[in-house]
Design a protein around this motif. Structure first.
Motif, PDB file in Angstrom:
ATOM      1  N   MET A   1       0.839  -0.903   0.253  1.00 25.21           N
ATOM      2  CA  MET A   1       0.325   0.320  -0.113  1.00 25.21           C
ATOM      3  C   MET A   1       0.770   1.294  -0.237  1.00 25.21           C
ATOM      4  O   MET A   1       1.944   1.356   1.051  1.00 25.21           O
ATOM      5  N   THR A   2       0.833   2.090  -0.616  1.00 23.02           N
ATOM      6  CA  THR A   2       1.069   3.141  -0.931  1.00 23.02           C
ATOM      7  C   THR A   2       1.259   4.040  -0.241  1.00 23.02           C
ATOM      8  O   THR A   2      -0.306   4.763   0.204  1.00 23.02           O
ATOM      9  N   ALA A   3       1.661   5.077   0.516  1.00 25.20           N
ATOM     10  CA  ALA A   3       1.756   5.799   1.690  1.00 25.20           C
ATOM     11  C   ALA A   3       1.586   7.289   0.750  1.00 25.20           C
ATOM     12  O   ALA A   3       2.541   7.924   0.495  1.00 25.20           O
ATOM     13  N   GLU A   4       0.516   7.702   1.905  1.00 28.92           N
ATOM     14  CA  GLU A   4       0.416   9.180   1.185  1.00 28.92           C
ATOM     15  C   GLU A   4       0.890  10.627   2.109  1.00 28.92           C
ATOM     16  O   GLU A   4      -0.256  10.266   2.973  1.00 28.92           O
ATOM     17  N   ARG A   7       2.889  17.013   4.369  1.00 21.64           N
ATOM     18  CA  ARG A   7       3.955  18.101   4.675  1.00 21.64           C
ATOM     19  C   ARG A   7       3.865  17.416   5.528  1.00 21.64           C
ATOM     20  O   ARG A   7       3.861  17.289   7.215  1.00 21.64           O
ATOM     21  N   GLY A   8       5.914  16.769   6.257  1.00 21.77           N
ATOM     22  CA  GLY A   8       6.911  16.563   7.520  1.00 21.77           C
ATOM     23  C   GLY A   8       7.007  15.467   8.347  1.00 21.77           C
ATOM     24  O   GLY A   8       7.154  14.907   8.934  1.00 21.77           O
ATOM     25  N   GLN A   9       5.796  14.779   7.045  1.00 21.00           N
ATOM     26  CA  GLN A   9       5.537  13.160   7.584  1.00 21.00           C
ATOM     27  C   GLN A   9       6.931  12.359   7.317  1.00 21.00           C
ATOM     28  O   GLN A   9       7.150  12.836   6.016  1.00 21.00           O
ATOM     29  N   ASN A  10       7.115  10.739   7.814  1.00 23.48           N
ATOM     30  CA  ASN A  10       7.861  10.252   7.021  1.00 23.48           C
ATOM     31  C   ASN A  10       7.362   8.960   6.859  1.00 23.48           C
ATOM     32  O   ASN A  10       6.024   8.802   7.743  1.00 23.48           O
ATOM     33  N   HIS A  11       8.141   7.802   6.166  1.00 23.07           N
ATOM     34  CA  HIS A  11       7.849   6.828   5.677  1.00 23.07           C
ATOM     35  C   HIS A  11       9.406   5.749   6.101  1.00 23.07           C
ATOM     36  O   HIS A  11      10.031   6.452   5.155  1.00 23.07           O
ATOM     37  N   THR A 115       6.885  -0.828  -7.818  1.00 24.78           N
ATOM     38  CA  THR A 115       5.867  -0.682  -6.158  1.00 24.78           C
ATOM     39  C   THR A 115       6.375   0.665  -5.828  1.00 24.78           C
ATOM     40  O   THR A 115       7.208   1.152  -4.952  1.00 24.78           O
ATOM     41  N   ASP A 116       4.952   1.488  -5.842  1.00 23.29           N
ATOM     42  CA  ASP A 116       5.033   2.668  -5.394  1.00 23.29           C
ATOM     43  C   ASP A 116       5.141   3.093  -3.337  1.00 23.29           C
ATOM     44  O   ASP A 116       4.294   1.885  -3.234  1.00 23.29           O
ATOM     45  N   LEU A 117       6.020   3.077  -3.185  1.00 19.95           N
ATOM     46  CA  LEU A 117       5.616   2.978  -1.402  1.00 19.95           C
ATOM     47  C   LEU A 117       5.892   4.637  -0.824  1.00 19.95           C
ATOM     48  O   LEU A 117       5.055   4.109   0.145  1.00 19.95           O
ATOM     49  N   ALA A 118       6.225   5.638  -1.944  1.00 13.45           N
ATOM     50  CA  ALA A 118       5.276   6.812  -0.271  1.00 13.45           C
ATOM     51  C   ALA A 118       5.095   7.722  -1.851  1.00 13.45           C
ATOM     52  O   ALA A 118       5.756   7.842  -3.353  1.00 13.45           O
TER      53      ALA A 118
END
Length: 643
Positions: A1-4, A7-11, A115-118
């Motif tokens: 699942m791609t993390a959308e 601003r400021g969020q990390n993954h 695969t999209d990660l983010a």
């Protein structure tokens, strides 16, 4: 699942070989800067851009376009690289000249299997013409991606200058010149001396020598050309034209892996896993990495909740403005759908917040017991084995910081040494709820107790004889609280009493500052008087402005402004309201000092996202004698005796 991301969020990044796709809807310039452990880009050779598109582990496009791809191999970058920032800029001569007038750029990070990660849509831009889109950074031995969206009205030059580069305007001009369209030639161009200059861009990139990073690292493969990609070496081969056999409809850039790699579990926290030459430096950098991560995580959660609320309001307004939806229950269905989307966004944001906070809490549990005395709480067992250090540490702990998202997650508040500014323990009520519940006498006693604890920690952090403490207690109201300092004989002289004592100490320290400044400015440091004490000085001022006349106030302001540069520091214990008679005359004094409180208060703000951090003062365990034991060690080392 791609993390959308917002601003400021990390993954977390489970893979080190990545592809970063940029879709802007209009031509942009893409590049990448490599930063050290402090986030600083040491030089132009740490920047990948269209004019120099390849660095070890990084390849960026050599052109300007609306859709671009960057390839990154984090396993191939130098060990000195701790941050990789992806930047976008509008080329010279762009129609609007600012991102706010164009479609919001979209960036996505994909793994080696495509695969999209983010992903991150960079919204909120206005007059900026350059932006840091993403940041890939090391954390506890693993890599993470953070959505930045930090724009610069000053363009690419301002962006590069903010990352510590020297002569950023020159580098920005060369980057934009590399993608500037060449004017049409009226006649064939004359032959050039260098045949390689006539080659297509793909050949020039592949044959050029990439700049070297500060540390050696394996050189990456040349970037893929913008022409139709070659057939992958693994997976189902595509038959040649005219041959029989099934046709593969697989994406030509997507390589089939033998088996999908499992998602990496969160790394196990390890104390001192940050960069640095010594364990103290590594722990210092790790603590401030935790502080930054907590600030960014909380900012991302709040931003996501605000976005969910604003979208809910907008969708509800739209449903109410459509008169056709007011019949047949369509309005109710639209509102229910809008609220469900809102709840889903908030729930996802909460899950990400809980994940990051749990990881930070686990790291704090490992780091706190490993901190040296200068960084440790007063109840830490490390104080029972305290010995006077041979050299000054990088910083000292002045308390703890936390945010309302998780109040039990405390980050040590470390301040670098030598102090760049004085300290002020505010004994007034201010706007603090906790202070408002205390009696005025009790609040003043707590303020002086905190000041004594701060002074004791400063004494304990310095080698023997390299830190001296003076006390001004004009009315003698602080005798009980000052007893640990007086009884242990660590003070340079007994506490000064009365107006005459106050004036004498201030005159002595003012003369010292004058002498040191004249010696430093004149390059004659060896010409100082032989009896001058060269140790750093701390002046504790209690019960200000009692015992101060106008001349003493002027000297105090002078020490606050000029003292830190030559090792003279103030530690004020005062209520600003008591000095209200001076009016705005003392405003520069209070502003020049770092305000601390004797009770919990949310008056500190960070420079990144402006959170109101709750400050917790250092508290000695009830009935503990650790403060006196530490001061006894300091006194023994000062006089060369055994404690």
């Amino acid at each position: 699942m791609t993390a959308e991301l917002v601003r400021g969020q990390n993954h977390p990044l489970p893979d080190t070989r990545l592809e970063i796709r940029v879709s802007a809807g209009h031509p942009v310039v893409a590049g990448a800067t490599l930063g050290d452990e402090h986030g600083r880009v040491p030089g132009a050779e740490w920047v990948a851009h269209p004019g120099s598109p390849s660095l070890p582990g990084v390849d960026v496009p050599g052109r300007c376009a609306a859709d671009l791809r960057l390839t990154v191999d984090l396993g191939a970058v130098s060990d000195a690289v701790h941050r990789l920032s992806v930047l976008l800029a509008l080329p010279a001569g762009a129609g609007a000249g600012r991102f706010g007038a164009l479609a919001a750029p979209f960036v996505a990070v994909a793994g080696r299997d495509g695969t999209d990660l983010a992903s991150y849509t960079i919204t909120g831009l206005d007059s900026e013409s350059a932006v840091v889109a993403l940041e890939l950074y090391r954390r506890q031995g693993a890599w993470k991606v953070r959505a930045m969206g930090q724009g610069y009205e000053g363009g690419l030059a301002a962006l590069l200058g903010d990352q510590g580069l020297e002569r950023p305007a020159e580098l920005a001009a060369s980057i934009l010149a590399a993608v500037a369209p060449e004017p049409p030639a009226a006649e064939p161009a004359p032959p050039v001396a260098d045949p390689a200059a006539r080659l297509p861009e793909v050949e020039r990139v592949g044959g050029s020598t990439p700049p070297t990073a500060p540390d050696t690292a394996p050189a990456p493969a040349p970037p893929l050309p913008p022409t139709p990609p070659a057939v992958p070496t693994t997976g189902t081969p595509t038959p040649a034209m005219g041959t029989a056999g099934p046709i593969s409809y697989a994406h030509p850039r997507r390589q089939a892996a033998a088996a999908p790699e499992p998602r990496q579990a969160p790394p196990t926290p390890v104390a001192g896993d940050a960069s640095g030459w010594s364990m103290d430096e590594r722990l210092y950098n790790q603590v401030w990495g935790m502080f930054e991560d907590l600030a960014r995580t909380a900012a991302a959660y709040r931003s996501a909740c605000d976005f969910a609320e604003s979208r809910l309001d907008r969708e509800l307004d739209q449903s109410l403005s459509d008169y056709r939806s007011r019949v047949g229950g369509a309005n109710d269905a639209a509102r229910a759908t809008a609220r469900a989307r809102h709840d889903e966004l908030v729930e996802r944001a909460q899950e990400v917040l809980d994940r990051d906070l749990a990881q930070l809490a686990a790291e704090a549990e490992v780091v706190e017991p490993a901190l040296p005395p200068a960084y440790a709480r007063w109840d830490s067992p490390v104080w029972h084995a305290y010995r006077v250090p041979a050299e000054e540490p990088m910083a000292i702990r002045l308390g703890d910081l936390h945010l309302p998202e998780r109040t039990d997650l405390r980050i040590p508040m470390l301040v670098r040494l030598p102090l760049e500014r004085g300290l002020w323990v505010d004994s007034g009520r201010g706007h603090s709820e906790a202070a408002g519940l205390l009696d005025e006498v009790e609040l003043r006693r707590l303020a002086l107790d905190c000041a004594v604890a701060h002074a004791a920690r400063l004494l304990a952090a310095h080698p023997a004889g390299e830190f001296a403490v003076h006390v001004l207690d004009a009315a003698g109201a602080g005798t009980a609280a000052l007893a640990p300092l007086v009884d242990s004989d660590v003070l340079a002289a007994p506490p000064a009493r009365g107006a005459a004592g106050v004036s004498a100490v201030l005159e002595q320290l003012t003369e010292r500052v004058d002498l040191l400044q004249m010696a430093l400015r004149g390059g004659a440091a060896d010409a100082l008087p032989p009896g001058l004490d060269t140790a750093r000085q701390l002046l504790i001022v209690h019960d200000f402005p009692h015992g101060f006349d106008d001349r003493a106030v002027t000297r105090l302001r002078y020490l606050a402004d000029e003292g830190p540069s030559v090792g003279v520091h103030l530690l004020m214990v005062a209520d600003r309201a008591d000095a209200a008679a001076y009016g705005p005359l003392l405003d520069p004094l209070w502003k020049s000092l770092l305000r601390l409180t004797p009770v919990a208060d949310d008056h500190l703000a960070d420079p990144w996202v402006g959170h109101a951090w709750s400050y917790e003062p250092p508290i000695l365990p009830l009935g503990s004698r650790i403060l006196r034991e530490v001061l006894a060690q300091v006194t023994a080392a000062r006089y060369g005796k055994r404690p």
